[in-house]
Scaffold this motif. Structure first.
Motif, PDB file in Angstrom:
ATOM      1  N   ASP A 101       0.845  -1.151  -0.045  1.00 46.76           N
ATOM      2  CA  ASP A 101       0.021   0.096   0.020  1.00 46.76           C
ATOM      3  C   ASP A 101       0.831   1.275  -0.003  1.00 46.76           C
ATOM      4  O   ASP A 101       0.668   2.217  -0.829  1.00 46.76           O
ATOM      5  CB  ASP A 101      -1.042   0.073   1.140  1.00 46.76           C
ATOM      6  N   GLU A 102       1.771   1.277   0.887  1.00 44.80           N
ATOM      7  CA  GLU A 102       2.620   2.367   0.877  1.00 44.80           C
ATOM      8  C   GLU A 102       3.560   2.702  -0.295  1.00 44.80           C
ATOM      9  O   GLU A 102       3.646   3.698  -0.814  1.00 44.80           O
ATOM     10  CB  GLU A 102       3.813   2.092   2.123  1.00 44.80           C
ATOM     11  N   ALA A 103       4.038   1.554  -0.818  1.00 49.80           N
ATOM     12  CA  ALA A 103       4.764   1.617  -2.166  1.00 49.80           C
ATOM     13  C   ALA A 103       3.875   2.061  -3.467  1.00 49.80           C
ATOM     14  O   ALA A 103       4.556   2.990  -3.900  1.00 49.80           O
ATOM     15  CB  ALA A 103       5.385   0.065  -2.441  1.00 49.80           C
ATOM     16  N   LEU A 137      -1.020  -6.065  -4.693  1.00 47.77           N
ATOM     17  CA  LEU A 137      -2.750  -5.602  -4.283  1.00 47.77           C
ATOM     18  C   LEU A 137      -3.733  -6.362  -4.982  1.00 47.77           C
ATOM     19  O   LEU A 137      -4.965  -5.768  -4.952  1.00 47.77           O
ATOM     20  CB  LEU A 137      -2.659  -4.166  -4.565  1.00 47.77           C
ATOM     21  N   GLY A 138      -3.423  -7.402  -5.639  1.00 50.70           N
ATOM     22  CA  GLY A 138      -4.416  -8.305  -6.198  1.00 50.70           C
ATOM     23  C   GLY A 138      -4.800  -7.988  -7.667  1.00 50.70           C
ATOM     24  O   GLY A 138      -5.686  -8.779  -8.182  1.00 50.70           O
ATOM     25  N   ASP A 139      -4.540  -6.966  -8.334  1.00 48.31           N
ATOM     26  CA  ASP A 139      -4.616  -6.649  -9.823  1.00 48.31           C
ATOM     27  C   ASP A 139      -3.665  -7.371 -10.562  1.00 48.31           C
ATOM     28  O   ASP A 139      -2.586  -6.496 -11.321  1.00 48.31           O
ATOM     29  CB  ASP A 139      -4.760  -4.949 -10.079  1.00 48.31           C
ATOM     30  N   LEU A 140      -3.810  -8.550 -10.811  1.00 43.34           N
ATOM     31  CA  LEU A 140      -2.877  -9.333 -11.807  1.00 43.34           C
ATOM     32  C   LEU A 140      -2.954  -8.678 -13.061  1.00 43.34           C
ATOM     33  O   LEU A 140      -1.898  -8.710 -13.856  1.00 43.34           O
ATOM     34  CB  LEU A 140      -3.252 -10.877 -11.711  1.00 43.34           C
ATOM     35  N   GLU A 141      -4.149  -8.504 -13.734  1.00 42.96           N
ATOM     36  CA  GLU A 141      -4.104  -8.346 -15.059  1.00 42.96           C
ATOM     37  C   GLU A 141      -3.384  -6.640 -15.236  1.00 42.96           C
ATOM     38  O   GLU A 141      -2.691  -6.432 -16.400  1.00 42.96           O
ATOM     39  CB  GLU A 141      -5.713  -8.033 -15.653  1.00 42.96           C
ATOM     40  N   HIS A 150      12.435   0.897 -14.319  1.00 41.26           N
ATOM     41  CA  HIS A 150      12.438   0.819 -12.918  1.00 41.26           C
ATOM     42  C   HIS A 150      11.103   1.178 -12.228  1.00 41.26           C
ATOM     43  O   HIS A 150      10.496   0.507 -11.615  1.00 41.26           O
ATOM     44  CB  HIS A 150      13.545   1.410 -11.877  1.00 41.26           C
ATOM     45  N   TYR A 151      10.768   2.159 -12.888  1.00 40.78           N
ATOM     46  CA  TYR A 151       9.386   2.592 -12.264  1.00 40.78           C
ATOM     47  C   TYR A 151       8.228   1.635 -12.585  1.00 40.78           C
ATOM     48  O   TYR A 151       7.339   1.366 -11.915  1.00 40.78           O
ATOM     49  CB  TYR A 151       9.103   3.937 -12.791  1.00 40.78           C
ATOM     50  N   LEU A 152       8.319   1.386 -14.192  1.00 39.99           N
ATOM     51  CA  LEU A 152       7.055   0.338 -14.500  1.00 39.99           C
ATOM     52  C   LEU A 152       7.609  -1.038 -14.088  1.00 39.99           C
ATOM     53  O   LEU A 152       6.438  -1.613 -13.497  1.00 39.99           O
ATOM     54  CB  LEU A 152       7.430   0.116 -15.985  1.00 39.99           C
ATOM     55  N   TYR A 153       8.579  -1.446 -13.701  1.00 35.92           N
ATOM     56  CA  TYR A 153       8.883  -2.930 -13.099  1.00 35.92           C
ATOM     57  C   TYR A 153       8.142  -2.725 -11.620  1.00 35.92           C
ATOM     58  O   TYR A 153       7.493  -3.642 -11.089  1.00 35.92           O
ATOM     59  CB  TYR A 153      10.264  -3.152 -12.983  1.00 35.92           C
ATOM     60  N   ALA A 154       8.529  -1.869 -10.881  1.00 27.38           N
ATOM     61  CA  ALA A 154       7.911  -1.377  -9.534  1.00 27.38           C
ATOM     62  C   ALA A 154       6.389  -1.402  -9.269  1.00 27.38           C
ATOM     63  O   ALA A 154       5.715  -2.035  -8.494  1.00 27.38           O
ATOM     64  CB  ALA A 154       8.589  -0.362  -8.895  1.00 27.38           C
ATOM     65  N   LYS A 155       5.992  -0.696 -10.355  1.00 29.11           N
ATOM     66  CA  LYS A 155       4.732  -0.377 -10.463  1.00 29.11           C
ATOM     67  C   LYS A 155       3.930  -1.616 -10.617  1.00 29.11           C
ATOM     68  O   LYS A 155       2.822  -2.145 -10.144  1.00 29.11           O
ATOM     69  CB  LYS A 155       4.178   0.879 -11.501  1.00 29.11           C
ATOM     70  N   GLY A 156       4.370  -2.570 -11.649  1.00 31.30           N
ATOM     71  CA  GLY A 156       3.609  -3.962 -11.876  1.00 31.30           C
ATOM     72  C   GLY A 156       3.822  -4.611 -10.593  1.00 31.30           C
ATOM     73  O   GLY A 156       2.823  -5.215 -10.344  1.00 31.30           O
ATOM     74  N   ARG A 157       4.622  -4.645  -9.694  1.00 34.76           N
ATOM     75  CA  ARG A 157       4.904  -5.431  -8.486  1.00 34.76           C
ATOM     76  C   ARG A 157       3.884  -4.901  -7.646  1.00 34.76           C
ATOM     77  O   ARG A 157       3.254  -5.947  -6.731  1.00 34.76           O
ATOM     78  CB  ARG A 157       6.355  -5.168  -7.831  1.00 34.76           C
TER      79      ARG A 157
END
Length: 947
Positions: A668-670, A703-707, A691-698
C-alpha cells in the motif's frame, strides 16, 4: 516622541516603569512652588524615556495650576542665541534676534529673559521645562542659570533633560549647572522586568509569557523606545507573546536595534561617523584597514571605536563587528555617490593590501560601475576560489557582476563558461543558458569542443539532453580525426572527451541512445591511459550492458575505467561503471564505486549526482538481498532530495524506496508513493522509467490486480525494445510476468514470454540472469521438467549475489514438492526460503513461506543459532562500527544514512543481544556470512584482475 506613556484620567499621561522618577520630580516642583527655586537635570541615553517623563511632569504641573513653558532643543538651534532657552518665553523674543549675539551683549539677553520670567512669576508659580538641553546654545542656557540664581526665593521650577550619548554645545553649561547645590540629578536607567511585562501585555493584548518578556528586555536593553519599536513590529507581524513567539523575536530584534543606530550616530563627532561607515563597509575592524578607508587614525580612531562600542553600534561580545542590519542602517543616510566612493576605496585598499580575492569582490559587486581592468581579474579570481556548493552562490554573483563590465567577446565567452560551472550546482538552467551563449560566440572547433563537453555534462538528465546530443555530434564532426598530420595528443584527448560526453549525455535518453550507440560502433576501444579514455571506457561499458553483450565484457570495460583513482572527483563516470558492475553480479565492486561517488559528491555538494548515487546504492543493496539497508539508503536519498525545491521531485529515490517497501510486504505504501510521482518526467529516460514500471507492476500484483500488473510489465518490455535495450536484468519484467501468467493458467503466454528473453539471458550470462531465467522457465513448464528446472535454478542462484531470487527459488521448489506430496523435502526448502527471507528482510516472501511450511506439517525454524545470527546485515554492519568506537554521526556519514537510522538500528541490536550499550557489544560482528550464499569467481573475474 513619547514612549512608555498611556493617557490617564483627564488626559494626564501615566508613565509605565517611571513612577519613582515621576513622583520625585513632582516633589521637587512642590518645594519650588513653596518659594525655594530649584532645578533638576534628567539624564539618559536616546530612547530611555526622558521626553516622556518631562511631558508627564508638565501635564501634572499644568493640572496643579502652575504656568508651564516647555521647549525642546534642536541641533540646528546651536549658536542661535534666544532661539534656545529663549523660546521658552514665546516667539516674540526670538523674532528679529541676530543668530549669534556678541559676548558683550550676553548680559543684556540674560536680563531680558529674567524680566520675562519675573513677569510670569508675579502671576503665580512658574515651571521652565527644557528637553534635549544639550543642543541649546551656551548663551541661552546661561540665561536660564541667570534666572535661577536671581529667583532663589521665588516659586520657580526648572526641569532640564540631557542626552548622555552625544555631546552638544550646551553640554559644558549643564555640567556647571549640575555642580551647583540648587540643581539635582535624576539618572534614567533601563526598564525593569515588571514594567517591560506591562508594556508588552498592553501592546500585544495578552498576558505575556515570562520567557517572551525576558527576551524582549534583552533585545531592547530596557530602552522604552526600542521596546515600543519591537512591539510595533511584532503586532504588525501578528506575533503572540507566548512561548512560540519567543522564536520569532530574533530577526525582528536585529531590525529594532538597527533602527536606533541613526539616532545614536546623529550626535556623534564627524570622525566617529566616518569610522562607523568604514566599519559598515568592511564588516569587521582591522585598525590599518579602517584607518585607510575612513581617513581617521591614532587617538581619534581609538576614541571612535570606544564610542561605537558604548552605543552598541558594534555588536556586543564580538571582535568589533557589526550585524548586517546595523551595517545597512549606518550607510542608509549616506548619498549614493558617497557610498560608491567609499566602497571603491575599500576595494582598492583590500586589493592593495593583498586580501583574499573574495573580500575584494564582495565590495566590487556592490559598485555601480566595474570599469577598471583589475576589477574584472579580481571577480574571476574570487569565483575560482569558491568551488563548493556553500560558496557557489557567491561565485555566481561575482561572475554575473563581471559580465556587466566592458568585455571583449573572448572575455565575455570565458566569463560565461566560468559562470556556468559555478551555477551548475545551484541553478542548472542558468548554467545551460550561459553555455549555449558561449557556444554561439566560440570561434573554431577546438574552442567549441571544450564548451560543448561542459554543455553536454550539464544537460545530463535534463530536458536539454537531446539538444546537447545534437550539439556534441555537430562539434565531433568538425574535429580532426585519425593519425594524420597536425593531430596532436591534445587533439586526440579533446576528441575523446567529446566522444565520452556524447555517449554519457545520450546513454539514458530513449530517443537518442540507439542512434548514438550505432555511431560509436566504429570507434576503437580505448586503452584507458588518460582521464578522457577512462571516461569513454566507463560509458562504453554502460552501452555494452544496455545492449546486453556478455557481462564479462561490460564488467571488463567498467573495471578498466575504474582502475586508476583520478585526481579529478568522481562523477557520472564512476556512477555508470558501478551500475554496470552491479548488473554484472559484481556487487562488492559496485558498492565500492558507489561509495566513492557518494564521498566525492557529498564533499563537493553536487546534489543531483549525490541523489542518484544514493538511490542506486539502495537498488544495488536490494539486488543482493539487504532489504533493510536498501530501505535506509532510499530514505536517505528521499530526505536529501527534499532539501531543495530543484531536487524534491527527483523520481529515483522514490522508486528505490517503493522497491524496498514492496519486499517488506508494504505494498500500500509503495503504491501510494509510485502514484504520487506518477512516472512524471521519466518516460524518456531508460533507467528511471523502466525501474518505475517494474516496481509499479509489482505493486499492482501485490494488491491483487494481476491483469493490471501484466499490462504494466508488458509496457516495460515494449519500451525497452523501442529504446534498443536488451539487458535481461536491468528491469526483468519477464520474470514476474511469466510467473503471473502461469498463476493465471495461461501457460502458452508464459512460455512465449520467457522464450523471448532466453537469448538475452544466455548472452548476458551472469548467475543471476541464468538462475532467474531457469526460475521463469520452470514456472512456464509443467511435469517433471518444472521440478528439474527449479532445482537447477536454486543451485545456480546459490552462486550469485541475488539472495532474494535465491529465496524465491527455494520457496517455489518447496511449493512444487508439496504439490507432489513430498512434504519432508518441501519443508527443507521452505525453511531455507524462510531463513533467507528473514536475513534479507524480505518480509513479503517470508510470510507466505511460513504459511506454506505450516501447511506442510513443519514447525517454524530456529533461525538464530547464536544471538548474532538474529541481526540483519545492516544491524551487524552498524554494530561492528559502533564496537570500534565510531560515533553515530560518523557511522551515518560512512554508510550514507541518517543518524536517526543509526540510532534505531543500534537500539534493535542492544535489544536482540541483551546488552546496555556499545561498550558491551561482543566481538565477531564483522565476520558473518549468510548461509546459502556461496560466492564463486565468475568468468568476468578471470578476464581482468580486480582493481
Amino acid at each position: 516622541m513619547a514612549v512608555s506613556v498611556d493617557a490617564g484620567q483627564g488626559g494626564i499621561r501615566q508613565l509605565v516603569g517611571r513612577s519613582v522618577e515621576l513622583n520625585g520630580l513632582i516633589r521637587h516642583a512642590a518645594r519650588a512652588r513653596a518659594g525655594a527655586a530649584r532645578a533638576v537635570l534628567v539624564r539618559g541615553p536616546a530612547g530611555i524615556g526622558r521626553t516622556s517623563l518631562l511631558a508627564a511632569v508638565a501635564d501634572r504641573l499644568r493640572a496643579a495650576g502652575i504656568t508651564v513653558r516647555h521647549h525642546t532643543g534642536r541641533l540646528d538651534d546651536a549658536g542661535t542665541g534666544r532661539r534656545g532657552a529663549g523660546a521658552l518665553f514665546g516667539p516674540e523674543l526670538t523674532r528679529g534676534t541676530p543668530p549669534a549675539p556678541p559676548a558683550r551683549d550676553a548680559y543684556a539677553v540674560h536680563r531680558l529673559l529674567h524680566g520675562h520670567a519675573v513677569g510670569l512669576m508675579d502671576k503665580g508659580p512658574l515651571a521652565l521645562v527644557l528637553d534635549d538641553a544639550q543642543w541649546c546654545d551656551e548663551t541661552s542656557l546661561r540665561g536660564v542659570d541667570f534666572i535661577l540664581r536671581r529667583a532663589a526665593t521665588r516659586p520657580l521650577f526648572v526641569l532640564l533633560s540631557q542626552r548622555t550619548d552625544c555631546h552638544g554645545p550646551g553640554t559644558p553649561v549643564l555640567a556647571e549647572l549640575l555642580a551647583q547645590d540648587r540643581c539635582a540629578l535624576v539618572e534614567l536607567g533601563p526598564l525593569g522586568d515588571g514594567a517591560t511585562s506591562r508594556i508588552v501585555g498592553q501592546a500585544l493584548g495578552a498576558a505575556p509569557d515570562e520567557r517572551f518578556v525576558r527576551r524582549c528586555a534583552e533585545i531592547s536593553r530596557g530602552n522604552p523606545q526600542l521596546l515600543h519599536r519591537l512591539l510595533a513590529g511584532l503586532r504588525e507581524a501578528g506575533v503572540r507573546p507566548d512561548a512560540a513567539g519567543v522564536h520569532k523575536l530574533g530577526a525582528l530584534g536585529d531590525g529594532v536595534v538597527a533602527s536606533s543606530v541613526p539616532d545614536s550616530l546623529a550626535g556623534q563627532p564627524r570622525h566617529v561617523r566616518q569610522v562607523a561607515r568604514a566599519l559598515a563597509v568592511l564588516g569587521r575592524a582591522e585598525t590599518d584597514l579602517l584607518a585607510a578607508v575612513s581617513g581617521v587614525t591614532g587617538k581619534r580612531m581609538a576614541a571612535a571605536m570606544e564610542a561605537l562600542r558604548r552605543h552598541e553600534v558594534i555588536t556586543p561580545g564580538t571582535p568589533d563587528t557589526m550585524s548586517d542590519a546595523v551595517r545597512t542602517a549606518v550607510l542608509a543616510d549616506l548619498p549614493a555617490p558617497g557610498l560608491e566612493e567609499l566602497r571603491a576605496r575599500a576595494a582598492r585598499v583590500l586589493n592593495d593590501t593583498g586580501r583574499p580575492a573574495t573580500e575584494v569582490a564582495d565590495q566590487l559587486v556592490l559598485l555601480a560601475e566595474v570599469d577598471e581592468p583589475w576589477m574584472l581579474a579580481v571577480l574571476r579570481d574570487a569565483a575560482a576560489e569558491a568551488p563548493g556548493r556553500a560558496t557557489a552562490k557567491a561565485a555566481v554573483r561575482y561572475l554575473q557582476r563581471a559580465l556587466t563590465a566592458a568585455l571583449t567577446e573572448t572575455q565575455r565567452k570565458d566569463v560565461r563558461v566560468e559562470l556556468a560551472k559555478a551555477s551548475a550546482q545551484v541553478a542548472p538552467a542558468m548554467a545551460l543558458w550561459h553555455l549555449r551563449q558561449a557556444l554561439d560566440t566560440a570561434v573554431g572547433p577546438h574552442d567549441r569542443a571544450a564548451i560543448a563537453v561542459d554543455y553536454g555534462m550539464a544537460a545530463v538528465g535534463t530536458p536539454n539532453a537531446p539538444e546537447a546530443v545534437r550539439v556534441l555530434g555537430t562539434v565531433l564532426d568538425a574535429l580532426p580525426d585519425g593519425p594524420g598530420a597536425g593531430v596532436t595528443l591534445a587533439d586526440r584527448e579533446l576528441r575523446t572527451s567529446v566522444e565520452a560526453a556524447l555517449l554519457v549525455t545520450a546513454v539514458n535518453e530513449k530517443a537518442a541512445m540507439a542512434t548514438v550507440r550505432e555511431r560509436a560502433r566504429a570507434w576503437p576501444v580505448p586503452l584507458g591511459d588518460s582521464p578522457a579514455e577512462r571516461r569513454l571506457l566507463s560509458v562504453a561499458s554502460a552501452y555494452a550492458a544496455l545492449e546486453g553483450r556478455p557481462a564479462r565484457e561490460a564488467a571488463s570495460l567498467a573495471r578498466r575505467a575504474l582502475r586508476v583513482e583520478e585526481a579529478a572527483p568522481a562523477g557520472w563516470w564512476v556512477l555508470g561503471s558501478s551500475l554496470v558492475l552491479g548488473l554484472a553480479d559484481e556487487a562488492d565492486e559496485a558498492l565500492t564505486g558507489l561509495e566513492r561517488a557518494l564521498a566525492t559528491t557529498r564533499a563537493r555538494s553536487e546534489p543531483r549526482l549525490h541523489i542518484a548515487a544514493l538511490a542506486n546504492r539502495s537498488l544495488t543493496l536490494h539486488g543482493i538481498g539487504d532489504v533493510t539497508a536498501a530501505l535506509d539508503a532510499a530514505r536517505a536519498a528521499v530526505e536529501f532530495a527534499a532539501q531543495s525545491e530543484r531536487t524534491a521531485g527527483t523520481p529515483m529515490p522514490h522508486i528505490a524506496l517503493s522497491t524496498a517497501l514492496l519486499s517488506q510486504g508494504r505494498a500500500d505504501e509503495a503504491d501510494a508513493i509510485l502514484d504520487r510521482i506518477g512516472g512524471r518526467g521519466t518516460d524518456r529516460h531508460i533507467w528511471e522509467w523502466h525501474h518505475y514500471l517494474y516496481a509499479k507492476g509489482r505493486a499492482r500484483r501485490e494488491l491483487g490486480d494481476l491483469e493490471g500488473a501484466l499490462e504494466v510489465w508488458r509496457q516495460c518490455g515494449r519500451s525497452l525494445a523501442e529504446a534498443g535495450v536488451t539487458n535481461p536484468v536491468l528491469a526483468p519484467w519477464w520474470l514476474p510476468a511469466t510467473t503471473t501468467l502461469s498463476r493465471l493458467g495461461r501457460g502458452v503466454e508464459a512460455a512465449a514470454t520467457i522464450a523471448r528473453a532466453e537469448e538475452s539471458i544466455r548472452r548476458w550470462g551472469t548467475p543471476r540472469a541464468r538462475g532467474t531465467g531457469l526460475l521463469a522457465a520452470a514456472m512456464a513448464t509443467g511435469g517433471r521438467a518444472r521440478l528439474d528446472l527449479l532445482s537447477e535454478a536454486l543451485e545456480v542462484l546459490a552462486d550469485s549475489p541475488a539472495r532474494l531470487e535465491h529465496a524465491k527459488a527455494a520457496y517455489q521448489l518447496g511449493h512444487e514438492l508439496l504439490s507432489r506430496d513430498d512434504a519432508p523435502a518441501a519443508r527443507r526448502h521452505l525453511r531455507l526460503a524462510i531463513e533467507l527471507a528473514t536475513r534479507c528482510g524480505y518480509h513479503a516472501l517470508g510470510a507466505v513461506a511460513r504459511n506454506l511450511l505450516v501447511t506442510a506439517g513443519g514447525r517454524m525454524p530456529q533461525l538464530a543459532a547464536s544471538p548474532l545470527d538474529s541481526l540483519t546485515e545492516s544491524e551487524r554492519r552498524i554494530a561492528a562500527l559502533a564496537k570500534r568506537g565510531v560515533s553515530n554521526r560518523e557511522i551515518a556519514e560512512a554508510l550514507f544514512i541518517t543518524p536517526r537510522t543509526v540510532e534505531m538500528h543500534l537500539t534493535n541490536v542492544y535489544r536482540k543481544l541483551d546488552v546496555r550499550g556499545r561498550t558491551d557489544l561482543p566481538g565477531g560482528l564483522g565476520s558473518h556470512k549468510t548461509p546459502g550464499h556461496r560466492r564463486r569467481r565468475t568468468a568476468a573475474d578471470a578476464t581482468v584482475p580486480s582493481h
